[in-house]
Design a protein around this motif. Structure first.
Motif, PDB file in Angstrom:
ATOM      1  N   LYS A 114       0.823  -1.204   0.000  1.00  0.00           N
ATOM      2  CA  LYS A 114       0.000   0.000   0.000  1.00  0.00           C
ATOM      3  C   LYS A 114       0.864   1.265   0.000  1.00  0.00           C
ATOM      4  O   LYS A 114       0.497   2.280  -0.584  1.00  0.00           O
ATOM      5  CB  LYS A 114      -0.908  -0.041   1.232  1.00  0.00           C
ATOM      6  N   ASP A 115       2.039   1.200   0.666  1.00  0.00           N
ATOM      7  CA  ASP A 115       2.880   2.399   0.744  1.00  0.00           C
ATOM      8  C   ASP A 115       3.855   2.509  -0.427  1.00  0.00           C
ATOM      9  O   ASP A 115       4.744   3.336  -0.422  1.00  0.00           O
ATOM     10  CB  ASP A 115       3.620   2.471   2.091  1.00  0.00           C
ATOM     11  N   ASP A 116       3.674   1.674  -1.460  1.00  0.00           N
ATOM     12  CA  ASP A 116       4.545   1.749  -2.636  1.00  0.00           C
ATOM     13  C   ASP A 116       3.968   2.646  -3.735  1.00  0.00           C
ATOM     14  O   ASP A 116       4.339   2.522  -4.895  1.00  0.00           O
ATOM     15  CB  ASP A 116       4.832   0.338  -3.193  1.00  0.00           C
ATOM     16  N   ASN A 117       3.016   3.531  -3.400  1.00  0.00           N
ATOM     17  CA  ASN A 117       2.531   4.488  -4.407  1.00  0.00           C
ATOM     18  C   ASN A 117       3.469   5.702  -4.429  1.00  0.00           C
ATOM     19  O   ASN A 117       4.247   5.914  -3.494  1.00  0.00           O
ATOM     20  CB  ASN A 117       1.090   4.906  -4.097  1.00  0.00           C
ATOM     21  N   ARG A 118       3.389   6.495  -5.497  1.00  0.00           N
ATOM     22  CA  ARG A 118       4.355   7.603  -5.688  1.00  0.00           C
ATOM     23  C   ARG A 118       4.376   8.577  -4.512  1.00  0.00           C
ATOM     24  O   ARG A 118       5.441   8.915  -3.993  1.00  0.00           O
ATOM     25  CB  ARG A 118       4.046   8.345  -6.995  1.00  0.00           C
ATOM     26  N   GLU A 119       3.190   8.986  -4.075  1.00  0.00           N
ATOM     27  CA  GLU A 119       3.132  10.024  -3.042  1.00  0.00           C
ATOM     28  C   GLU A 119       3.789   9.551  -1.729  1.00  0.00           C
ATOM     29  O   GLU A 119       4.620  10.238  -1.137  1.00  0.00           O
ATOM     30  CB  GLU A 119       1.656  10.377  -2.819  1.00  0.00           C
ATOM     31  N   THR A 120       3.412   8.338  -1.295  1.00  0.00           N
ATOM     32  CA  THR A 120       3.978   7.820  -0.038  1.00  0.00           C
ATOM     33  C   THR A 120       5.465   7.530  -0.207  1.00  0.00           C
ATOM     34  O   THR A 120       6.265   7.772   0.700  1.00  0.00           O
ATOM     35  CB  THR A 120       3.223   6.548   0.412  1.00  0.00           C
ATOM     36  N   ALA A 121       5.845   7.029  -1.388  1.00  0.00           N
ATOM     37  CA  ALA A 121       7.263   6.716  -1.626  1.00  0.00           C
ATOM     38  C   ALA A 121       8.098   7.994  -1.519  1.00  0.00           C
ATOM     39  O   ALA A 121       9.174   7.994  -0.912  1.00  0.00           O
ATOM     40  CB  ALA A 121       7.435   6.068  -2.990  1.00  0.00           C
ATOM     41  N   GLU A 122       7.591   9.090  -2.090  1.00  0.00           N
ATOM     42  CA  GLU A 122       8.350  10.354  -2.013  1.00  0.00           C
ATOM     43  C   GLU A 122       8.498  10.795  -0.560  1.00  0.00           C
ATOM     44  O   GLU A 122       9.558  11.240  -0.129  1.00  0.00           O
ATOM     45  CB  GLU A 122       7.673  11.436  -2.866  1.00  0.00           C
ATOM     46  N   ALA A 123       7.430  10.612   0.213  1.00  0.00           N
ATOM     47  CA  ALA A 123       7.496  10.972   1.641  1.00  0.00           C
ATOM     48  C   ALA A 123       8.496  10.075   2.367  1.00  0.00           C
ATOM     49  O   ALA A 123       9.225  10.515   3.267  1.00  0.00           O
ATOM     50  CB  ALA A 123       6.110  10.844   2.264  1.00  0.00           C
ATOM     51  N   ARG A 124       8.567   8.804   1.973  1.00  0.00           N
ATOM     52  CA  ARG A 124       9.516   7.879   2.625  1.00  0.00           C
ATOM     53  C   ARG A 124      10.955   8.304   2.368  1.00  0.00           C
ATOM     54  O   ARG A 124      11.811   8.199   3.240  1.00  0.00           O
ATOM     55  CB  ARG A 124       9.269   6.443   2.134  1.00  0.00           C
ATOM     56  N   PHE A 125      11.218   8.784   1.146  1.00  0.00           N
ATOM     57  CA  PHE A 125      12.575   9.276   0.862  1.00  0.00           C
ATOM     58  C   PHE A 125      12.896  10.500   1.710  1.00  0.00           C
ATOM     59  O   PHE A 125      14.001  10.624   2.235  1.00  0.00           O
ATOM     60  CB  PHE A 125      12.743   9.603  -0.630  1.00  0.00           C
ATOM     61  N   GLU A 126      11.906  11.372   1.840  1.00  0.00           N
ATOM     62  CA  GLU A 126      12.135  12.577   2.636  1.00  0.00           C
ATOM     63  C   GLU A 126      12.453  12.179   4.086  1.00  0.00           C
ATOM     64  O   GLU A 126      13.393  12.691   4.694  1.00  0.00           O
ATOM     65  CB  GLU A 126      10.858  13.418   2.590  1.00  0.00           C
ATOM     66  N   THR A 127      11.665  11.254   4.609  1.00  0.00           N
ATOM     67  CA  THR A 127      11.904  10.764   5.975  1.00  0.00           C
ATOM     68  C   THR A 127      13.300  10.155   6.070  1.00  0.00           C
ATOM     69  O   THR A 127      14.034  10.384   7.024  1.00  0.00           O
ATOM     70  CB  THR A 127      10.849   9.696   6.368  1.00  0.00           C
ATOM     71  N   TYR A 128      13.673   9.378   5.049  1.00  0.00           N
ATOM     72  CA  TYR A 128      14.990   8.732   5.075  1.00  0.00           C
ATOM     73  C   TYR A 128      16.105   9.776   5.180  1.00  0.00           C
ATOM     74  O   TYR A 128      16.990   9.670   6.029  1.00  0.00           O
ATOM     75  CB  TYR A 128      15.195   7.850   3.819  1.00  0.00           C
ATOM     76  N   PHE A 129      16.040  10.802   4.304  1.00  0.00           N
ATOM     77  CA  PHE A 129      17.145  11.769   4.293  1.00  0.00           C
ATOM     78  C   PHE A 129      17.197  12.578   5.583  1.00  0.00           C
ATOM     79  O   PHE A 129      18.277  12.906   6.063  1.00  0.00           O
ATOM     80  CB  PHE A 129      17.073  12.666   3.047  1.00  0.00           C
ATOM     81  N   LYS A 130      16.025  12.845   6.137  1.00  0.00           N
ATOM     82  CA  LYS A 130      16.001  13.653   7.353  1.00  0.00           C
ATOM     83  C   LYS A 130      16.409  12.836   8.592  1.00  0.00           C
ATOM     84  O   LYS A 130      17.239  13.254   9.387  1.00  0.00           O
ATOM     85  CB  LYS A 130      14.573  14.201   7.516  1.00  0.00           C
ATOM     86  N   GLU A 131      15.835  11.659   8.733  1.00  0.00           N
ATOM     87  CA  GLU A 131      15.994  10.914   9.992  1.00  0.00           C
ATOM     88  C   GLU A 131      17.057   9.809   9.950  1.00  0.00           C
ATOM     89  O   GLU A 131      17.747   9.576  10.932  1.00  0.00           O
ATOM     90  CB  GLU A 131      14.659  10.250  10.375  1.00  0.00           C
ATOM     91  N   THR A 132      17.131   9.108   8.818  1.00  0.00           N
ATOM     92  CA  THR A 132      17.969   7.898   8.796  1.00  0.00           C
ATOM     93  C   THR A 132      19.377   8.154   8.257  1.00  0.00           C
ATOM     94  O   THR A 132      20.346   7.595   8.783  1.00  0.00           O
ATOM     95  CB  THR A 132      17.278   6.790   7.959  1.00  0.00           C
ATOM     96  N   ALA A 133      19.491   9.003   7.231  1.00  0.00           N
ATOM     97  CA  ALA A 133      20.811   9.222   6.625  1.00  0.00           C
ATOM     98  C   ALA A 133      21.869   9.660   7.656  1.00  0.00           C
ATOM     99  O   ALA A 133      23.029   9.232   7.556  1.00  0.00           O
ATOM    100  CB  ALA A 133      20.690  10.215   5.467  1.00  0.00           C
ATOM    101  N   PRO A 134      21.521  10.487   8.654  1.00  0.00           N
ATOM    102  CA  PRO A 134      22.550  10.879   9.637  1.00  0.00           C
ATOM    103  C   PRO A 134      23.176   9.702  10.397  1.00  0.00           C
ATOM    104  O   PRO A 134      24.226   9.849  11.023  1.00  0.00           O
ATOM    105  CB  PRO A 134      21.781  11.796  10.616  1.00  0.00           C
ATOM    106  N   LEU A 135      22.546   8.531  10.319  1.00  0.00           N
ATOM    107  CA  LEU A 135      23.106   7.370  11.027  1.00  0.00           C
ATOM    108  C   LEU A 135      24.452   6.931  10.467  1.00  0.00           C
ATOM    109  O   LEU A 135      25.251   6.318  11.178  1.00  0.00           O
ATOM    110  CB  LEU A 135      22.140   6.182  10.921  1.00  0.00           C
ATOM    111  N   THR A 136      24.698   7.237   9.179  1.00  0.00           N
ATOM    112  CA  THR A 136      25.986   6.799   8.616  1.00  0.00           C
ATOM    113  C   THR A 136      27.131   7.508   9.347  1.00  0.00           C
ATOM    114  O   THR A 136      28.119   6.881   9.701  1.00  0.00           O
ATOM    115  CB  THR A 136      26.062   7.034   7.090  1.00  0.00           C
ATOM    116  N   ASP A 137      26.959   8.798   9.598  1.00  0.00           N
ATOM    117  CA  ASP A 137      28.009   9.521  10.347  1.00  0.00           C
ATOM    118  C   ASP A 137      28.079   9.034  11.787  1.00  0.00           C
ATOM    119  O   ASP A 137      29.166   8.914  12.358  1.00  0.00           O
ATOM    120  CB  ASP A 137      27.716  11.037  10.353  1.00  0.00           C
TER     121      ASP A 137
END
Ligand code: AMP
Length: 220
Positions: free
Chosen positions: A166-189
């Motif tokens: 259900k969350d694989d539609n364009r709108e939700t997918a774009e939001a998931r990327f935004e969440t990833y860059f904001k919340e998850t990407a900092p974990l690499t550092d």
């Protein structure tokens, strides 16, 4: 020595596929928070109902809910020799929770912790999500554009019906990327600073990435 692996990377970077392979190769359990949450949604449990409202918007579900699910899972006997976590942690706060959980469960066990970061070009990721379909019976993953099934909507492996998350539609997918860059990407550092991060070049087909992953695991 108990081995604890966590896989980091954007949605659709291939973590799920490679984690499943590695888990089978090492004989470890593969713990995927997205699937655990979707199972709660299917059961219509309290946790599932709450989680759904966040998942449908592409947001992270509340940290205590996921941390509890993870804690209960990591306590089980099949995690004694090691585990592979896919989709957790997804924020610095979750990483800190995981450290507390591990400390509590591991006690004086000798452990090795490694974070593997799936480094991938971002252009194709949205298409990987939007065209992704999975088999409702065996879980095999297809992509209508890059890896289509032989017959439309039918699993080429077992003949089961193909479904779209259900969350694989364009709108939700774009939001998931935004969440990833904001919340998850900092974990690499975060993990780089702790000297436990290894970067995996996740561009290429499944076999190529698998070979690179094996090199990392075997070198370690
Ligand atoms: P995934 O199957 O990993 O793509 O996860 C699907 C969705 O489940 C995410 O977009 C989040 O809404 C939720 N989710 C999965 N893992 C977590 C987590 N560790 N923390 C919070 N939400 C999560």
């Amino acid at each position: 020595m108990k081995k604890e692996f966590i896989f980091l990377g954007p949605p659709a970077s291939g973590k799920g596929t490679q984690t499943a392979r590695l888990a089978e190769y090492l004989g470890f359990v593969h713990i995927d928070t997205g699937s655990l949450l979707r199972a709660e949604i299917d059961k219509k449990s309290q946790d599932g109902i709450l989680a759904k409202s966040f998942i449908d918007k592409g947001l992270l579900v509340p940290v205590d809910l996921v941390a509890n699910i993870i804690k209960n899972r990591l306590r089980q006997d099949d995690c004694k020799n090691g585990y592979i976590l896919d989709g957790f942690p997804r924020s610095i706060e979750q990483a800190q929770k995981l450290e507390i959980i591990n400390k509590e469960i591991d006690n004086d066990t000798d452990t090795k912790f490694l974070a593997i970061y799936f480094d991938i070009d971002h252009e194709l990721l949205l298409d990987r999500i939007i065209y992704r379909r999975s088999c409702s019976s065996c879980g095999e993953i297809f992509n209508l554009k890059f890896n289509p099934p032989k017959s439309e909507n039918i699993c080429s492996k077992c003949g089961g019906k193909l479904i779209q998350r259900k969350d694989d539609n364009r709108e939700t997918a774009e939001a998931r990327f935004e969440t990833y860059f904001k919340e998850t990407a900092p974990l690499t550092d975060y993990y780089k600073n702790k000297n436990v991060l290894v970067t995996l070049d996740a561009n290429g087909d499944i076999e190529t990435v698998w070979k690179r992953l094996l090199n990392i695991i075997e070198e370690d």
